[in-house]
Design a protein around this motif. Structure first.
Motif, PDB file in Angstrom:
ATOM      1  N   ASN A 197       0.727  -1.176  -0.081  1.00  0.00           N
ATOM      2  CA  ASN A 197      -0.115  -0.012  -0.206  1.00  0.00           C
ATOM      3  C   ASN A 197       0.777   1.300  -0.091  1.00  0.00           C
ATOM      4  O   ASN A 197       0.568   2.337   0.785  1.00  0.00           O
ATOM      5  CB  ASN A 197      -0.966  -0.073   1.031  1.00  0.00           C
ATOM      6  CG  ASN A 197      -1.708  -1.267   1.116  1.00  0.00           C
ATOM      7  OD1 ASN A 197      -2.259  -1.555   0.299  1.00  0.00           O
ATOM      8  ND2 ASN A 197      -2.007  -1.872   2.394  1.00  0.00           N
ATOM      9  N   LYS A 198       1.864   1.142  -0.874  1.00  0.00           N
ATOM     10  CA  LYS A 198       2.897   2.359  -0.957  1.00  0.00           C
ATOM     11  C   LYS A 198       3.352   2.890   0.420  1.00  0.00           C
ATOM     12  O   LYS A 198       4.128   3.986   0.409  1.00  0.00           O
ATOM     13  CB  LYS A 198       1.944   3.756  -1.636  1.00  0.00           C
ATOM     14  CG  LYS A 198       1.247   3.566  -2.867  1.00  0.00           C
ATOM     15  CD  LYS A 198       0.731   4.863  -3.355  1.00  0.00           C
ATOM     16  CE  LYS A 198       0.176   4.413  -4.876  1.00  0.00           C
ATOM     17  NZ  LYS A 198      -0.449   5.793  -5.467  1.00  0.00           N
ATOM     18  N   GLN A 199       3.811   1.910   1.054  1.00  0.00           N
ATOM     19  CA  GLN A 199       4.288   2.105   2.505  1.00  0.00           C
ATOM     20  C   GLN A 199       5.585   1.018   2.577  1.00  0.00           C
ATOM     21  O   GLN A 199       5.276  -0.224   2.415  1.00  0.00           O
ATOM     22  CB  GLN A 199       3.395   1.759   3.786  1.00  0.00           C
ATOM     23  CG  GLN A 199       4.201   2.089   5.102  1.00  0.00           C
ATOM     24  CD  GLN A 199       3.034   2.072   6.076  1.00  0.00           C
ATOM     25  OE1 GLN A 199       2.414   2.988   6.321  1.00  0.00           O
ATOM     26  NE2 GLN A 199       2.912   0.973   6.917  1.00  0.00           N
ATOM     27  N   THR A 200       6.757   1.410   3.032  1.00  0.00           N
ATOM     28  CA  THR A 200       7.724   0.431   3.031  1.00  0.00           C
ATOM     29  C   THR A 200       8.225   0.656   4.420  1.00  0.00           C
ATOM     30  O   THR A 200       8.855   1.589   4.872  1.00  0.00           O
ATOM     31  CB  THR A 200       8.930   1.064   2.052  1.00  0.00           C
ATOM     32  OG1 THR A 200       8.265   0.832   0.622  1.00  0.00           O
ATOM     33  CG2 THR A 200      10.243  -0.177   1.889  1.00  0.00           C
ATOM     34  N   LYS A 247      14.510   0.483  12.966  1.00  0.00           N
ATOM     35  CA  LYS A 247      13.695   0.506  11.791  1.00  0.00           C
ATOM     36  C   LYS A 247      13.593   1.836  11.041  1.00  0.00           C
ATOM     37  O   LYS A 247      13.831   2.933  11.704  1.00  0.00           O
ATOM     38  CB  LYS A 247      12.387   0.034  12.114  1.00  0.00           C
ATOM     39  CG  LYS A 247      11.356   0.670  12.877  1.00  0.00           C
ATOM     40  CD  LYS A 247      10.022   0.053  13.132  1.00  0.00           C
ATOM     41  CE  LYS A 247       8.969   0.945  13.839  1.00  0.00           C
ATOM     42  NZ  LYS A 247       7.604   0.481  14.014  1.00  0.00           N
ATOM     43  N   VAL A 248      12.919   1.849   9.941  1.00  0.00           N
ATOM     44  CA  VAL A 248      12.411   3.199   9.159  1.00  0.00           C
ATOM     45  C   VAL A 248      11.376   2.804   8.590  1.00  0.00           C
ATOM     46  O   VAL A 248      11.138   1.686   7.914  1.00  0.00           O
ATOM     47  CB  VAL A 248      13.667   3.684   8.432  1.00  0.00           C
ATOM     48  CG1 VAL A 248      13.938   2.511   7.102  1.00  0.00           C
ATOM     49  CG2 VAL A 248      13.197   5.121   7.773  1.00  0.00           C
ATOM     50  N   LEU A 249      10.430   3.750   8.495  1.00  0.00           N
ATOM     51  CA  LEU A 249       9.209   3.665   7.772  1.00  0.00           C
ATOM     52  C   LEU A 249       8.856   4.793   6.879  1.00  0.00           C
ATOM     53  O   LEU A 249       8.738   6.075   7.173  1.00  0.00           O
ATOM     54  CB  LEU A 249       7.812   3.618   8.884  1.00  0.00           C
ATOM     55  CG  LEU A 249       6.575   3.430   8.450  1.00  0.00           C
ATOM     56  CD1 LEU A 249       6.317   1.918   7.675  1.00  0.00           C
ATOM     57  CD2 LEU A 249       5.428   3.624   9.442  1.00  0.00           C
ATOM     58  N   ILE A 250       8.561   4.401   5.560  1.00  0.00           N
ATOM     59  CA  ILE A 250       8.569   5.385   4.498  1.00  0.00           C
ATOM     60  C   ILE A 250       7.222   5.237   4.021  1.00  0.00           C
ATOM     61  O   ILE A 250       6.792   4.382   3.580  1.00  0.00           O
ATOM     62  CB  ILE A 250       9.776   4.921   3.421  1.00  0.00           C
ATOM     63  CG1 ILE A 250      11.111   5.116   4.142  1.00  0.00           C
ATOM     64  CG2 ILE A 250       9.619   6.107   2.301  1.00  0.00           C
ATOM     65  CD1 ILE A 250      12.212   4.290   3.167  1.00  0.00           C
ATOM     66  N   GLN A 251       6.614   6.552   4.047  1.00  0.00           N
ATOM     67  CA  GLN A 251       5.255   6.434   3.535  1.00  0.00           C
ATOM     68  C   GLN A 251       5.175   7.040   2.025  1.00  0.00           C
ATOM     69  O   GLN A 251       5.499   8.575   1.755  1.00  0.00           O
ATOM     70  CB  GLN A 251       4.488   7.500   4.314  1.00  0.00           C
ATOM     71  CG  GLN A 251       4.136   6.866   6.112  1.00  0.00           C
ATOM     72  CD  GLN A 251       3.207   6.129   6.242  1.00  0.00           C
ATOM     73  OE1 GLN A 251       2.534   5.695   5.334  1.00  0.00           O
ATOM     74  NE2 GLN A 251       2.964   5.436   7.344  1.00  0.00           N
ATOM     75  N   ASP A 252       4.676   6.155   1.175  1.00  0.00           N
ATOM     76  CA  ASP A 252       4.548   6.726  -0.006  1.00  0.00           C
ATOM     77  C   ASP A 252       5.344   7.760  -0.775  1.00  0.00           C
ATOM     78  O   ASP A 252       5.348   8.623  -1.542  1.00  0.00           O
ATOM     79  CB  ASP A 252       3.120   7.543  -0.334  1.00  0.00           C
ATOM     80  CG  ASP A 252       2.582   7.838  -1.671  1.00  0.00           C
ATOM     81  OD1 ASP A 252       2.990   6.894  -2.611  1.00  0.00           O
ATOM     82  OD2 ASP A 252       1.686   8.685  -1.843  1.00  0.00           O
ATOM     83  N   GLY A 253       7.046   7.364  -0.490  1.00  0.00           N
ATOM     84  CA  GLY A 253       7.991   8.081  -0.925  1.00  0.00           C
ATOM     85  C   GLY A 253       8.043   9.168  -0.485  1.00  0.00           C
ATOM     86  O   GLY A 253       8.775  10.170  -1.060  1.00  0.00           O
ATOM     87  N   THR A 254       7.330   9.825   0.652  1.00  0.00           N
ATOM     88  CA  THR A 254       7.532  11.271   1.102  1.00  0.00           C
ATOM     89  C   THR A 254       7.974  11.370   2.582  1.00  0.00           C
ATOM     90  O   THR A 254       8.134  10.167   3.059  1.00  0.00           O
ATOM     91  CB  THR A 254       6.029  11.896   1.083  1.00  0.00           C
ATOM     92  OG1 THR A 254       5.339  11.128   2.022  1.00  0.00           O
ATOM     93  CG2 THR A 254       5.207  11.708  -0.445  1.00  0.00           C
TER      94      THR A 254
END
Length: 324
Positions: A196-199, A224-231
């Motif tokens: 869902n566009k989240q990494t 950890k790192v959480l990346i939301q929709d490339g932003t």
């Protein structure tokens, strides 16, 4: 010949300005694909130098053919490359070789047929790669790895949840590309989830470098790192949630875990549709461990522990407060 190729030739000749050198170094660092492309250029360049005393070429004819093929591009965009006189013949030989090498490298790097697909269906899949690295793919994961993996340890993760246990090799870094995100390691174990566009990247052992464009961070054990929709920025966080392991351990470890997170993981694990009747229930927390339990039993324990009840409506399992 593209401006990038011309700059690379100039860079290898050590005739770039400070600004051009910075531009080339930034371009190489932008992505593993750029770095591999540059390495292919350099290999051909180095090889051409070794062959010079033994190769007799009609340099003028080769140069004219090369100029004819690139003249159309140069009309649109010209880049003047000042050269030392003694290196000029080398440029002509290397340029012809690099033109062919660049086309081959682009085909190898970007042609989809050079990658082998791995897809997990309705079961968790364990896959050992040619270098000995072991991957555990959660259900419905879709990814691929380079066909020449022992030489080019590259993976494309399209969607899903994967645990990587990477075989150490300092000479050949292990790279995973996910949309705009790149993950680079030497030898370590970590989990990547891309849905869902989240990494999300969680590290268990070793060091993992996560990059997006020119921004990058290094994750260590338990981070950890959480990346939301490339932003947004790449922000390192401490990982206190062990639920990401469930698909390979078959154990649900709850440690002050909010009901909202429990529901999210149960829906994923059991393909269920559990919802909470109001947001306040989602904030309730629970500490316990479920090992290879059925969904019904897990929900029963949650309800007894938190004073909740379940009901069913049109395929949904609804968690709500018990009436007092």
């Amino acid at each position: 010949m593209s401006r990038t190729d011309e700059l690379l030739i100039k860079f290898l000749l050590k005739e770039t300005s400070t600004e051009e050198e910075t531009e080339v170094q930034r371009w190489i660092a932008e992505s593993p694909a750029n770095e591999a492309y540059y390495n292919d250029f350099k290999k051909i360049w180095d090889s051409s130098k070794k062959l010079e005393p033994q190769v007799q070429l009609d340099e003028q004819a080769a140069w004219q053919r090369f100029r004819a093929r690139t003249s159309a591009v140069e009309k649109k965009e010209a880049l003047v490359v000042p050269l030392k006189k003694q290196n000029y013949s080398w440029l002509k030989i290397a340029a012809v070789l690099l033109l062919a090498a660049g086309a081959w490298a682009a085909y190898t790097l970007f042609n989809q047929s050079s990658y082998i697909d791995i897809k997990a269906g309705e079961q968790v899949l364990v896959k050992t790669l040619p270098d000995g690295s072991v991957l555990t793919l959660n259900k419905n994961t879709d990814m691929s790895f380079a066909s020449n993996f022992t030489q080019h340890r590259s993976i494309h993760l399209k969607k899903g949840d994967v645990f990587f246990k990477v075989t150490p090799n300092k000479e050949k870094p292990f790279v995973i590309n996910i949309d705009q995100v790149s993950v680079r390691v030497v030898g370590t174990s970590f989990n990547i989830k891309h849905l869902n566009k989240q990494t999300e990247v969680i590290v268990e052992t070793g060091i993992v470098k996560v990059s997006r464009g020119i921004e990058s961070v290094e994750l260590h054990r338990g981070e950890k790192v959480l990346i939301q929709d490339g932003t947004g920025t790449l922000t390192i966080e401490k990982n206190n949630d062990q639920l990401y392991q469930y698909y390979r351990s078959k154990v649900f470890v709850l440690n002050g875990t909010p009901v909202s997170r429990i529901v999210e993981v149960l829906n994923e694990a059991y393909a269920s549709n559990i919802v909470v009747s109001n947001p306040q229930i989602g904030h309730l927390t629970l500490t316990t461990t479920f090992k290879e339990d059925s969904l019904d039993h897990i929900l029963q324990v949650i309800c007894l522990s938190l004073g909740l009840k379940t009901s069913k409506d049109e395929g949904k399992i609804i968690l709500s407060n018990q009436k007092k």
